[in-house]
Design a protein around this motif. Structure first.
Motif, PDB file in Angstrom:
ATOM      1  N   SER A 283       0.993  -1.559  -0.305  1.00  0.00           N
ATOM      2  CA  SER A 283       0.021   0.065   0.050  1.00  0.00           C
ATOM      3  C   SER A 283       0.761   1.835  -0.316  1.00  0.00           C
ATOM      4  O   SER A 283       0.288   1.962  -0.364  1.00  0.00           O
ATOM      5  CB  SER A 283      -1.132  -0.254   1.300  1.00  0.00           C
ATOM      6  N   VAL A 284       2.095   1.222   0.697  1.00  0.00           N
ATOM      7  CA  VAL A 284       2.979   2.440   0.836  1.00  0.00           C
ATOM      8  C   VAL A 284       3.324   2.844  -0.760  1.00  0.00           C
ATOM      9  O   VAL A 284       3.556   4.012  -1.228  1.00  0.00           O
ATOM     10  CB  VAL A 284       4.319   2.093   1.367  1.00  0.00           C
ATOM     11  N   PHE A 285       3.678   1.328  -1.813  1.00  0.00           N
ATOM     12  CA  PHE A 285       4.600   1.854  -2.708  1.00  0.00           C
ATOM     13  C   PHE A 285       3.415   2.217  -3.701  1.00  0.00           C
ATOM     14  O   PHE A 285       3.262   2.887  -4.855  1.00  0.00           O
ATOM     15  CB  PHE A 285       5.410   0.742  -3.335  1.00  0.00           C
ATOM     16  N   GLU A 286       2.089   1.466  -3.797  1.00  0.00           N
ATOM     17  CA  GLU A 286       0.880   1.640  -4.495  1.00  0.00           C
ATOM     18  C   GLU A 286       0.226   3.815  -4.256  1.00  0.00           C
ATOM     19  O   GLU A 286       0.396   4.131  -5.311  1.00  0.00           O
ATOM     20  CB  GLU A 286      -0.019   0.811  -4.421  1.00  0.00           C
ATOM     21  N   LYS A 287       0.574   4.048  -2.952  1.00  0.00           N
ATOM     22  CA  LYS A 287       0.019   5.260  -2.731  1.00  0.00           C
ATOM     23  C   LYS A 287       1.389   5.910  -3.472  1.00  0.00           C
ATOM     24  O   LYS A 287       0.789   7.373  -3.885  1.00  0.00           O
ATOM     25  CB  LYS A 287       0.355   5.202  -1.074  1.00  0.00           C
ATOM     26  N   LEU A 288       2.590   5.438  -3.321  1.00  0.00           N
ATOM     27  CA  LEU A 288       3.880   7.194  -3.969  1.00  0.00           C
ATOM     28  C   LEU A 288       3.457   7.264  -5.585  1.00  0.00           C
ATOM     29  O   LEU A 288       4.264   7.663  -5.557  1.00  0.00           O
ATOM     30  CB  LEU A 288       5.005   6.430  -3.454  1.00  0.00           C
ATOM     31  N   TYR A 289       3.296   5.525  -6.161  1.00  0.00           N
ATOM     32  CA  TYR A 289       3.115   5.398  -7.225  1.00  0.00           C
ATOM     33  C   TYR A 289       1.773   6.398  -7.755  1.00  0.00           C
ATOM     34  O   TYR A 289       1.862   7.492  -8.551  1.00  0.00           O
ATOM     35  CB  TYR A 289       2.569   4.160  -8.051  1.00  0.00           C
ATOM     36  N   LYS A 290       0.698   6.672  -7.058  1.00  0.00           N
ATOM     37  CA  LYS A 290      -0.892   7.615  -7.020  1.00  0.00           C
ATOM     38  C   LYS A 290      -0.134   8.883  -6.659  1.00  0.00           C
ATOM     39  O   LYS A 290      -1.052   9.630  -7.821  1.00  0.00           O
ATOM     40  CB  LYS A 290      -2.110   6.886  -6.296  1.00  0.00           C
ATOM     41  N   ASN A 291       0.745   9.327  -6.066  1.00  0.00           N
ATOM     42  CA  ASN A 291       1.271   9.991  -5.467  1.00  0.00           C
ATOM     43  C   ASN A 291       1.696  10.918  -6.724  1.00  0.00           C
ATOM     44  O   ASN A 291       1.409  12.419  -6.929  1.00  0.00           O
ATOM     45  CB  ASN A 291       2.180  10.276  -4.663  1.00  0.00           C
ATOM     46  N   PHE A 292       2.933  10.542  -7.143  1.00  0.00           N
ATOM     47  CA  PHE A 292       3.526  10.292  -8.708  1.00  0.00           C
ATOM     48  C   PHE A 292       2.405  11.189  -9.386  1.00  0.00           C
ATOM     49  O   PHE A 292       2.665  12.026  -9.946  1.00  0.00           O
ATOM     50  CB  PHE A 292       4.243   9.916  -9.284  1.00  0.00           C
ATOM     51  N   LEU A 293       1.885  10.289  -9.860  1.00  0.00           N
ATOM     52  CA  LEU A 293       0.365  10.477 -10.862  1.00  0.00           C
ATOM     53  C   LEU A 293       0.159  11.485 -10.901  1.00  0.00           C
ATOM     54  O   LEU A 293      -0.663  12.807 -11.526  1.00  0.00           O
ATOM     55  CB  LEU A 293      -0.421   9.099 -10.645  1.00  0.00           C
ATOM     56  N   ARG A 294      -0.938  11.322  -9.881  1.00  0.00           N
ATOM     57  CA  ARG A 294      -1.381  12.901  -9.008  1.00  0.00           C
ATOM     58  C   ARG A 294      -0.966  14.368  -9.660  1.00  0.00           C
ATOM     59  O   ARG A 294      -1.371  15.250 -10.086  1.00  0.00           O
ATOM     60  CB  ARG A 294      -2.414  12.913  -8.142  1.00  0.00           C
ATOM     61  N   ALA A 295       0.321  14.250  -8.808  1.00  0.00           N
ATOM     62  CA  ALA A 295       1.044  15.653  -8.924  1.00  0.00           C
ATOM     63  C   ALA A 295       1.536  15.892 -10.493  1.00  0.00           C
ATOM     64  O   ALA A 295       1.231  17.347 -10.438  1.00  0.00           O
ATOM     65  CB  ALA A 295       2.475  15.081  -8.090  1.00  0.00           C
ATOM     66  N   ALA A 296       2.092  15.180 -11.211  1.00  0.00           N
ATOM     67  CA  ALA A 296       1.735  15.236 -12.757  1.00  0.00           C
ATOM     68  C   ALA A 296       0.523  15.606 -13.263  1.00  0.00           C
ATOM     69  O   ALA A 296       0.929  16.711 -14.252  1.00  0.00           O
ATOM     70  CB  ALA A 296       2.142  13.663 -13.387  1.00  0.00           C
ATOM     71  N   GLU A 297      -0.356  14.960 -13.115  1.00  0.00           N
ATOM     72  CA  GLU A 297      -1.553  15.630 -13.657  1.00  0.00           C
ATOM     73  C   GLU A 297      -1.885  17.185 -13.396  1.00  0.00           C
ATOM     74  O   GLU A 297      -2.254  17.702 -13.812  1.00  0.00           O
ATOM     75  CB  GLU A 297      -2.773  14.887 -12.955  1.00  0.00           C
ATOM     76  N   GLN A 298      -1.390  17.236 -12.020  1.00  0.00           N
ATOM     77  CA  GLN A 298      -2.122  18.293 -11.129  1.00  0.00           C
ATOM     78  C   GLN A 298      -1.231  19.754 -12.144  1.00  0.00           C
ATOM     79  O   GLN A 298      -1.632  20.572 -11.985  1.00  0.00           O
ATOM     80  CB  GLN A 298      -1.587  18.116  -9.662  1.00  0.00           C
ATOM     81  N   SER A 299       0.356  19.153 -12.902  1.00  0.00           N
ATOM     82  CA  SER A 299       0.911  20.268 -12.660  1.00  0.00           C
ATOM     83  C   SER A 299       0.760  20.243 -15.241  1.00  0.00           C
ATOM     84  O   SER A 299       2.284  20.605 -15.680  1.00  0.00           O
ATOM     85  CB  SER A 299       2.482  19.840 -12.223  1.00  0.00           C
ATOM     86  N   GLY A 300      -0.091  19.182 -15.172  1.00  0.00           N
ATOM     87  CA  GLY A 300      -0.296  19.371 -16.402  1.00  0.00           C
ATOM     88  C   GLY A 300       0.496  18.706 -17.620  1.00  0.00           C
ATOM     89  O   GLY A 300       0.616  18.501 -18.488  1.00  0.00           O
ATOM     90  N   ARG A 301       1.087  17.644 -16.725  1.00  0.00           N
ATOM     91  CA  ARG A 301       2.388  16.931 -17.312  1.00  0.00           C
ATOM     92  C   ARG A 301       1.204  15.284 -16.652  1.00  0.00           C
ATOM     93  O   ARG A 301       3.050  14.157 -17.103  1.00  0.00           O
ATOM     94  CB  ARG A 301       3.490  16.568 -16.296  1.00  0.00           C
ATOM     95  N   GLY A 302       0.398  15.242 -17.291  1.00  0.00           N
ATOM     96  CA  GLY A 302      -0.431  13.452 -16.604  1.00  0.00           C
ATOM     97  C   GLY A 302       0.354  13.022 -17.856  1.00  0.00           C
ATOM     98  O   GLY A 302       0.324  11.883 -17.774  1.00  0.00           O
ATOM     99  N   ALA A 303       0.173  13.353 -18.979  1.00  0.00           N
ATOM    100  CA  ALA A 303       0.424  12.511 -20.338  1.00  0.00           C
ATOM    101  C   ALA A 303       2.013  12.042 -20.040  1.00  0.00           C
ATOM    102  O   ALA A 303       2.777  10.854 -20.962  1.00  0.00           O
ATOM    103  CB  ALA A 303       0.295  13.206 -21.764  1.00  0.00           C
ATOM    104  N   LEU A 304       2.614  13.214 -20.205  1.00  0.00           N
ATOM    105  CA  LEU A 304       4.277  12.785 -20.236  1.00  0.00           C
ATOM    106  C   LEU A 304       5.190  11.967 -19.107  1.00  0.00           C
ATOM    107  O   LEU A 304       5.432  10.871 -19.480  1.00  0.00           O
ATOM    108  CB  LEU A 304       4.796  14.088 -19.669  1.00  0.00           C
TER     109      LEU A 304
END
Length: 632
Positions: A283-304
């Motif tokens: 769950s820790v590594f899953e959450k870290l991955y989701k945080n990476f994805l969410r931060a990327a999408e919030q900065s407009g870099r989700g597709a990247l």
């Protein structure tokens, strides 16, 4: 039945007790930093404690424990979060020949009473006033309990002061008579289905997997020439956390303590402590991955991020084929893409983990293969390990240079693994427990001719790599007679960013179903990103439909990995998460499946009945063709 073992153990014979390593390190390298802590969660500076400072503090506390009447063989419970004092208390108790009984501070009153009485504890160390109140409500029914020490009320310095007149030689005499096969800890199982049982673990048993890992893998835990460092945030109340603590102390690995398990606290601790090796649960590594994805999408870099993540997985899979001799490795184009994302994405992700992490271990349950490949592809190899309380934590490890994601590796040197005809994993080796205290019947049932029946099911491949497929008691048998292991489906469901938890059900039902909870952080981000227009009622309806479609895609993706008969045909999204507070998770965050089924019995009945009304022959699994996306 297959039997697999690696080469014989390379560790030196173990003598004495676990506290000895504190004194030996202080004699050998007195100025080596061994522990670290910070004054408060907002602090950016960690205070380092040297080996000689830790030895002196352990000795002074041991003298206080002796003055308080703690003697060899006494059991003392430690009921606190993962903090500096936990490590000091554990080693001070071991130094005087006492046994520790770890208890999670979030345990219920009934659980606390059961464990304190079952273990016959003479004292308990609690963290705060809440812990005092919990113990206070049951202490009248615990005639052996003589002391309740509260860390936040200054228990450690008070005990140190109490022991000032106890000679140092008294501690030395007690420490030197501790035998390797003496019990060091009574660690209770998670109690996912029934009352937890106390596993008696010896000093030798706890040290063995730790020393084996240090002997064969310690050099990979940090960049060359640097002292390895580990951030301890897993609960010390469970064997995985204890194994991390013992490994660090015995191996001279700098260990920081982080008691808070919130995303903000963990992020701050990683950024400031900057560990070189990362331990966690899926769950820790899953959450870290989701945080990476969410931060990327919030900065407009989700597709990247999505492209970079897929490239990382592809690159890691190609590297795996190369090291296993089944392929040539990454091609030129893939190398170029990976190098580009290394400059633009991957190094930023590593920086979010502190910037120094080179490897890590996931344990507690299976880690998704795709997630393993992602972390390896960004430059932080996270391997999936396997262990359990009854084997002092460690059973398998990935062989260096032959790592295989999606498996838990091969047995540790000196440890043997068999897979029985029914798929149950059997283990034999020096770290197998001494037995369940106060339950000889359960001990005899678990130990069969020297082999421990783990209760886990799995398979060994032709090279001896072990894959865990679930718990034997969790296997679902549908009314059509199909046996289904829920863990792989649940694992794949949780990989969707919106899904926080999943429980697969279906015993005596016409098909497999699932109860799902959503990740509140990612759900809020997803709603904001959807940015639907129009009046409130219409917008909410469209948002609800979009959410239904997204969850349906997540279920379909999970189903793609299993046969039609094993796939999820009905499911319901719940508003209430599974948590320790409502009794649906253990303190170690494991699902209490029986409790979940009982708690949500009405929802489960309604889910199947609603689908049955749409089927002319609900008794026939073949009729259950379409998934049901019932939200609640």
């Amino acid at each position: 039945m297959r039997n697999v073992a690696l080469a014989p153990s390379v560790t030196t014979p173990f003598t004495g007790g676990l506290a000895d390593s504190i004194f030996e390190t202080a004699d050998r390298n007195p100025t080596l930093p061994v522990l670290a802590r910070r004054a408060d969660p907002a602090a950016t500076v960690w205070e380092e404690v040297t080996a000689v400072e830790l030895r002196d503090e352990v000795t002074d506390l041991a003298k206080g424990l002796i003055a308080a009447g703690i003697a060899p063989g006494h059991r003392v419970a430690l009921m606190a979060r993962t903090r500096y004092e936990w490590t000091v208390f554990a080693h001070a108790l071991w130094a005087v020949g006492a046994e520790i009984v770890p208890i999670h501070p979030a345990s219920s009153r009934d659980q606390v009473e059961w464990m304190l009485r079952d273990a016959g504890c003479v004292a308990v160390v609690v963290e705060d006033e809440q812990g005092v109140m919990t113990v206070g409500t049951v202490c009248t029914r615990l005639p052996r309990l003589r002391h309740v020490w509260q860390l936040d009320a200054g228990a450690l310095p008070e005990l140190v002061d109490r022991g000032r007149d106890v000679p140092y030689t008294t501690v030395e005499s007690l420490r030197r008579i501790v035998l390797p096969d003496a019990t060091a800890a009574v660690v209770y199982t998670s109690g996912t289905s029934g009352r937890p049982m106390g596993c008696a673990l010896s000093h030798r048993g706890l040290a063995y997997p730790c020393d084996t890992l240090l002997a064969g893998w310690a050099h990979t835990a940090a960049p060359p020439g640097q002292q390895p460092s580990v951030l301890a945030f897993l609960p010390f109340s469970h064997v995985y956390g204890i194994m991390v603590m013992v490994t660090c102390v015995r191996g001279g690995v700098l260990m920081g303590h982080e008691p808070e398990l919130t995303a903000a606290a963990l992020s701050s601790a990683l950024a400031t402590f900057r560990p070189s090796y990362l331990y966690g649960v899926p769950s820790v590594f899953e959450k870290l991955y989701k945080n990476f994805l969410r931060a990327a999408e919030q900065s407009g870099r989700g597709a990247l991020f999505e492209r970079a993540a897929q490239t990382a997985r592809d690159f890691a899979a190609a590297e795996e084929r190369r090291r296993l001799g089944t392929g040539p490795g990454p091609g030129f184009d893939l190398k170029v893409q990976h190098a580009l994302y290394e400059r633009t994405v991957y190094r930023r992700l590593r920086a979010a983990l502190g910037g120094r992490v080179v490897r890590g271990t996931s344990g507690g349950s299976s880690l998704d293969r795709e997630l393993c490949l992602f972390y390896e592809g960004i430059g932080v190899y996270i391997h999936d390990g396997y262990g359990l309380t009854e084997v002092s934590g460690g059973i398998t490890m990935q062989p260096l240079g032959r790592e295989k994601s999606g498996t838990v590796g091969r047995p540790l040197p000196g440890t043997e693994v068999q897979v029985a005809e029914d798929g149950e994993i059997l283990v034999r080796g020096p770290s197998v427990f001494q037995g369940y205290i106060s339950d000889e019947t359960a001990t005899r049932a678990a130990l069969r001719g020297g082999w421990l029946a783990t209760g886990d099911i799995g398979r060994l491949d032709s090279e001896g790599y072990l894959t865990i497929t679930g718990r034997k008691k969790d296997i679902i048998v549908t009314s059509g007679g199909k046996s289904v292991a829920p863990a792989p489906l649940e694992q794949r469901l949780r990989m969707h960013p919106l899904i926080h938890q999943a429980v697969v059900i279906g015993d005596d039902r016409p098909c497999v179903g699932a109860l799902i909870t959503l990740d509140p952080d990612f759900l809020a981000h997803w709603r904001a990103a959807l940015a639907l227009q129009g009046d409130a009622p219409g917008r909410e309806a469209r948002e609800e439909n979009a959410l239904r479609e997204e969850i349906a895609r997540a279920v379909a993706s999970a189903n793609s990995a299993v046969s039609r008969a094993e796939s999820i045909r009905v499911y319901r999204v719940l508003q209430e998460p599974f948590a320790p507070d409502n009794g649906l998770l253990t303190p170690s965050m494991k699902l209490r499946r029986d409790a979940i089924v009982r708690h949500h019995a009405a929802e489960i009945e309604a889910m199947y009945e609603a689908r049955a009304r749409l089927r002319p022959s609900p008794q026939e699994p073949a009729d259950w063709d379409e998934q049901d996306d019932v939200f609640r």
